[in-house]
Motif scaffolding. Structure first.
Motif, mmCIF file in Angstrom:
data_model
loop_
_atom_site.group_PDB
_atom_site.id
_atom_site.type_symbol
_atom_site.label_atom_id
_atom_site.label_comp_id
_atom_site.label_asym_id
_atom_site.label_seq_id
_atom_site.Cartn_x
_atom_site.Cartn_y
_atom_site.Cartn_z
ATOM 1 N N SER A 1 0.834 -1.193 0.000
ATOM 2 C CA SER A 1 0.000 0.000 0.000
ATOM 3 C C SER A 1 0.875 1.252 0.000
ATOM 4 O O SER A 1 1.948 1.281 0.585
ATOM 5 N N GLY A 2 0.383 2.289 -0.673
ATOM 6 C CA GLY A 2 1.119 3.535 -0.795
ATOM 7 C C GLY A 2 0.813 4.199 -2.118
ATOM 8 O O GLY A 2 0.171 3.615 -2.996
ATOM 9 N N ASP A 3 1.264 5.434 -2.283
ATOM 10 C CA ASP A 3 0.953 6.213 -3.481
ATOM 11 C C ASP A 3 2.076 6.217 -4.510
ATOM 12 O O ASP A 3 1.832 6.268 -5.708
ATOM 13 N N VAL A 4 3.319 6.185 -4.042
ATOM 14 C CA VAL A 4 4.470 6.235 -4.944
ATOM 15 C C VAL A 4 5.484 5.190 -4.502
ATOM 16 O O VAL A 4 5.413 4.664 -3.393
ATOM 17 N N SER B 1 9.373 8.333 -3.293
ATOM 18 C CA SER B 1 9.267 9.031 -2.012
ATOM 19 C C SER B 1 10.610 9.633 -1.611
ATOM 20 O O SER B 1 10.689 10.785 -1.171
ATOM 21 N N ARG C 1 -5.253 6.671 5.414
ATOM 22 C CA ARG C 1 -5.770 7.014 4.089
ATOM 23 C C ARG C 1 -6.727 8.194 4.192
ATOM 24 O O ARG C 1 -7.567 8.245 5.103
ATOM 25 N N GLN D 1 -5.634 8.553 -0.665
ATOM 26 C CA GLN D 1 -4.194 8.750 -0.643
ATOM 27 C C GLN D 1 -3.649 8.570 0.770
ATOM 28 O O GLN D 1 -4.354 8.763 1.757
ATOM 29 N N LYS E 1 2.005 12.056 -7.087
ATOM 30 C CA LYS E 1 2.486 11.163 -8.142
ATOM 31 C C LYS E 1 3.215 11.950 -9.224
ATOM 32 O O LYS E 1 4.247 11.509 -9.739
ATOM 33 N N ALA F 1 4.069 8.466 2.070
ATOM 34 C CA ALA F 1 3.375 8.170 0.810
ATOM 35 C C ALA F 1 3.946 6.946 0.104
ATOM 36 O O ALA F 1 3.412 6.508 -0.914
ATOM 37 N N GLN G 1 5.149 3.226 -1.133
ATOM 38 C CA GLN G 1 4.670 1.844 -1.192
ATOM 39 C C GLN G 1 5.706 0.976 -0.473
ATOM 40 O O GLN G 1 6.793 0.753 -0.989
ATOM 41 N N TYR H 1 4.517 19.807 -1.689
ATOM 42 C CA TYR H 1 3.834 18.608 -1.195
ATOM 43 C C TYR H 1 3.721 18.627 0.326
ATOM 44 O O TYR H 1 2.676 18.285 0.880
ATOM 45 N N ARG I 1 0.089 18.677 2.271
ATOM 46 C CA ARG I 1 -0.301 17.643 3.224
ATOM 47 C C ARG I 1 -0.640 18.258 4.594
ATOM 48 O O ARG I 1 -1.562 17.814 5.287
#
Length: 460
Positions: free
Chosen positions: A57-60, A65, A121, A126, A200, A286, A288, A369, A373
């Motif tokens: 799990s994760g965004d990038v 990151s 999340r 995200q 991303k 963020a 993965q 970023y 956040r």
């Protein structure tokens, strides 16, 4: 405005005085000992940084990151910041800067572990994490988490935005006679195109730009060291002896006390690698990754590259240039940097210009970023989109206005970010040790993150 500026100058002097420096460096050393010197796992960490956990799990990616965090940390401080440390604290400040990076890897490890441990999340699916989530979920201190987020937003508009844009515009005007208005418009447009896509998009750009700019810069430094080859060893010796000697340095240097060298070296190192600031852990959240320790190891390589490698190489380059040409005015950091890279025929000044531009531009991307956040933590929904456009507009404004006040406010905000982050890291150090024991010391780096509040009972 002048009185307000004086107020922040005075406040910054207190916030970045010896108590804060001792707190930061003390945390670095404490965690290094508490975690059994995690720096010894640097090669394992470097391998993990380029090994994707695609099914996690994760965004990038983990590298994405790391690149985003490096984008924000590798900045003008790696060039002019180190030169200023040498100018104010003498050659010994380079060693103190380097030592700050070595021990700072432990703090970067710890704060990044907490960021992944306590991430969650968002409504948009995200991953969000960082010191504000560790403070709220780990310690139950929502009020301090809110303060950290506010300080981060203010700092993002200062050191992460207008200050960097102004550095780019000033460089373009002085070197190539380009109007700050034109430079500001171009940088704002480029930033807007990238940040509109979120993390991303930012990570994708940083994955390409950060390695390229760092490699070109290191190659340029290597060339200067080849030109000054006979002074490289004397420069290294000068750096080591000056860090612990109050005597006059000779070779063009004026003597500097141990405390002065330590103060400027440590302060510039902390400013450069941001270990203890908590900002880079927002990007770490963020990633993965299978478990918190994997990403914590990857995040620690950011401090390794930023300070242990790049700042150290820059310091040796600068001191070797002074030994080669004692007539260089090393009392001015910017002039010293220009003189050092001016030794490279034809491409010297363009290389320095390119390095300054890319370092400053990627810092803008990384901090956009962080600020977004933090804004989302305070008030999600439409506010983060308002933040994005306000951030882009401030890039243009920063290119055309005087930033003395902004610089001083930013210095204060950075110190105010560090304090609540260090509170979280120190009070939650038992969690950091527990996770490290389970995943790293007991050889479970390939294990997925457990879902209970405590790790399963060890079989070893």
């Amino acid at each position: 405005m002048e009185n307000l500026n004086d107020f922040f100058v005075t406040l910054g002097g207190y916030l970045w005085g010896w108590p804060t420096i001792v707190l930061l460096l003390g945390t670095h050393v404490f965690l290094t000992i508490r975690l059994h010197f995690p720096q010894r796992h640097i090669f394992k960490a470097l391998k993990l940084s380029i090994t994707p956990d695609k099914d996690s799990s994760g965004d990038v990616s983990q590298f994405g990151s790391l690149a985003t965090a490096l984008a924000a940390t590798i900045g003008t401080g790696n060039i002019v910041g180190v030169a200023t440390a040498v100018a104010l604290g003498g050659p010994g400040s380079v060693l103190w800067c380097w030592l700050t990076g070595v021990f700072g890897m432990s703090t970067k490890y710890g704060e990044s572990l907490l960021a992944v441990k306590y991430r969650e999340r968002t409504a948009e699916g995200q991953m969000a994490g960082g010191p504000m989530y560790a403070l709220e979920k780990g310690l139950g201190w929502k009020w301090l988490a809110v303060l950290f987020a506010i300080f981060t937003i203010v700092a993002s508009f200062g050191i992460g935005n207008t200050v960097q844009a102004n550095a780019i515009a000033s460089l373009a005007e002085k070197t190539y006679s380009v109007s700050p208005y034109l430079t500001g418009a171009i940088v704002a447009l480029l930033t807007g195109v990238v940040v509109v896509g979120g993390v991303k998009s930012i990570a994708k750009v940083c994955e390409w730009v950060v390695p390229m700019m760092a490699l070109l810069y290191i190659v340029g430094c290597g060339y200067v060291l080849c030109l000054n080859s006979e002074f490289v060893i004397p420069a290294s010796e000068k750096i080591c002896t000056a860090a612990f000697s109050p005597q006059a340095m000779g070779g063009g240097f004026v003597g500097s006390t141990i405390l002065v060298a330590a103060r400027y070296g440590i302060a510039r190192g902390l400013f450069s690698n941001e270990s203890g600031l908590g900002s880079a852990s927002i990007a770490a959240a963020a990633a993965q990754t299978k478990n918190p320790v994997r990403q914590a190891l990857v995040a620690s390589t950011g401090t390794f590259w930023d300070t242990v490698v790049i700042c150290a190489v820059t310091g040796v380059v600068l001191v070797s240039c002074i030994l080669a040409d004692p007539s260089i005015n090393y009392n001015d950091g910017a002039e010293l940097a220009n003189a050092a890279f001016g030794d490279i025929p034809v491409i010297g000044k363009p290389l320095l210009s390119f390095g300054m531009f890319t370092f400053a531009f990627t810092t803008i991307l990384g901090w956009s970023y962080y600020g977004e956040r933090a804004m989302e933590y305070l008030n999600g929904g439409i506010m983060k989109y308002i933040y994005r456009w306000a951030f882009v507009v401030c890039i243009f404004l920063g290119s055309i206005i005087n930033l003395d006040l902004v610089w001083n406010v930013s210095d204060c905000m950075n110190a105010l970010m560090a304090i609540p982050n260090l509170v979280a890291v120190l009070l939650l150090s038992v969690v950091i040790v527990r996770e490290t024991r389970y995943y790293l010391w007991e050889d479970r780096l390939e294990a997925d993150m457990y879902t209970d509040s405590n790790p399963p009972i060890s079989k070893k």
